[in-house]
Design a protein around this motif. Structure first.
Motif, mmCIF file in Angstrom:
data_model
loop_
_atom_site.group_PDB
_atom_site.id
_atom_site.type_symbol
_atom_site.label_atom_id
_atom_site.label_comp_id
_atom_site.label_asym_id
_atom_site.label_seq_id
_atom_site.Cartn_x
_atom_site.Cartn_y
_atom_site.Cartn_z
ATOM 1 N N LYS A 197 -6.527 16.089 4.599
ATOM 2 C CA LYS A 197 -5.806 15.397 3.718
ATOM 3 C C LYS A 197 -5.416 13.691 4.687
ATOM 4 O O LYS A 197 -4.997 12.863 4.170
ATOM 5 C CB LYS A 197 -5.313 16.513 2.625
ATOM 6 N N SER A 198 -4.302 13.860 5.369
ATOM 7 C CA SER A 198 -3.357 13.301 5.920
ATOM 8 C C SER A 198 -4.647 12.490 6.624
ATOM 9 O O SER A 198 -4.690 11.383 6.785
ATOM 10 C CB SER A 198 -2.151 13.722 7.108
ATOM 11 N N SER B 236 -6.363 10.344 4.623
ATOM 12 C CA SER B 236 -6.108 9.220 3.734
ATOM 13 C C SER B 236 -5.811 7.953 4.302
ATOM 14 O O SER B 236 -4.861 7.027 3.279
ATOM 15 C CB SER B 236 -5.140 10.137 3.376
#
Length: 190
Positions: free
Chosen positions: A83-84, A87
Motif C-alpha cells: 500500500k505504501s 501510493s
C-alpha cells in the motif's frame, strides 16, 4: 525492452538515484569545478544504464510490486508495504515515443523553415493532478522531441515554465560538455 519476453512486457526505469542527485546538486553549485560535474554526470549515466539493463532483464522493481499487489488483492490480504509503495504520487510521468513514427510519408514538412518545429507522435496527460506528463523521442544525434502536459487547474504546474527550464538545462549541459572538450584540447596542446 519488450522483445525479451513472450508477448512483451514493460518495466519502469526509476532514474532518481543517489548518483543523479549528486550530479544535480553539483551541477547547480557554481563552486564545483567543471571536471567534477562531468565525472558525476558520467557516474549518474553509468548507474542509469545499468538500471535500464536490469529492467530489460526482469530485474526491475515495478512489475514485481504490481505482482505483489495482484496477489494481495486476490488473496484478500492487506499489505502495508505494498500500500505504501504503490501510493506514492507520480508527479513526473515520462515515456519514450516509438522511433518508427519518424519514418514514412506521414512525417513530411512542406515548409522547410518550419521543420524544426514539427515533432511526430503524441503525448499523454499527467498522472497526478499536480504533475506532468512528458513523452520524448531522440531520433538522431541532433534532435530531441518533447510533448509536455500539465493541468491548467494546478497552481504547482506550468508546462510553459517546464519547457523553458528544460531547454535552459539542456543548454547548460551542452556548455558543460563544451567546457570539458575545451579543457581536454588545451591540455593536449604542447
Amino acid at each position: 525492452m519488450t522483445r525479451l519476453y513472450l508477448q512483451g512486457r514493460t518495466e519502469t526505469v526509476r532514474s532518481n538515484t543517489i548518483e543523479a542527485k549528486e550530479f544535480v546538486l553539483a551541477f547547480v553549485d557554481p563552486a564545483v569545478p567543471v571536471d567534477k560535474k562531468y565525472k558525476l554526470l558520467l557516474k549518474a549515466a553509468e548507474v542509469h544504464a545499468k538500471k535500464y539493463k536490469d529492467c530489460m532483464n526482469g530485474k526491475g522493481i515495478d512489475r514485481h510490486l504490481f505482482a505483489l499487489y495482484v496477489v494481495c488483492k486476490g488473496q484478500g490480504y492487506e499489505s502495508e508495504f505494498v500500500k505504501s509503495a504503490l501510493s506514492l504520487p507520480w508527479t513526473l510521468s515520462t515515456s519514450q515515443q516509438p522511433q518508427q513514427q519518424m519514418s514514412g510519408q506521414h512525417f513530411s514538412v512542406n515548409e522547410p523553415e518550419l521543420a524544426h518545429l514539427i515533432s511526430p507522435g503524441g503525448g499523454f496527460g499527467p498522472v497526478a493532478d499536480d504533475g506532468y506528463g512528458i513523452s520524448y523521442m531522440v531520433p538522431d544525434d541532433h534532435k530531441v522531441f518533447f510533448h509536455i502536459s500539465s493541468k491548467i487547474s494546478s497552481e504547482q504546474t506550468n508546462s510553459e515554465r517546464f519547457v523553458r527550464l528544460l531547454f535552459e538545462s539542456m543548454a547548460e549541459i551542452k556548455e558543460l560538455f563544451e567546457a570539458v572538450k575545451t579543457a581536454k584540447n588545451q591540455n593536449c596542446k604542447p
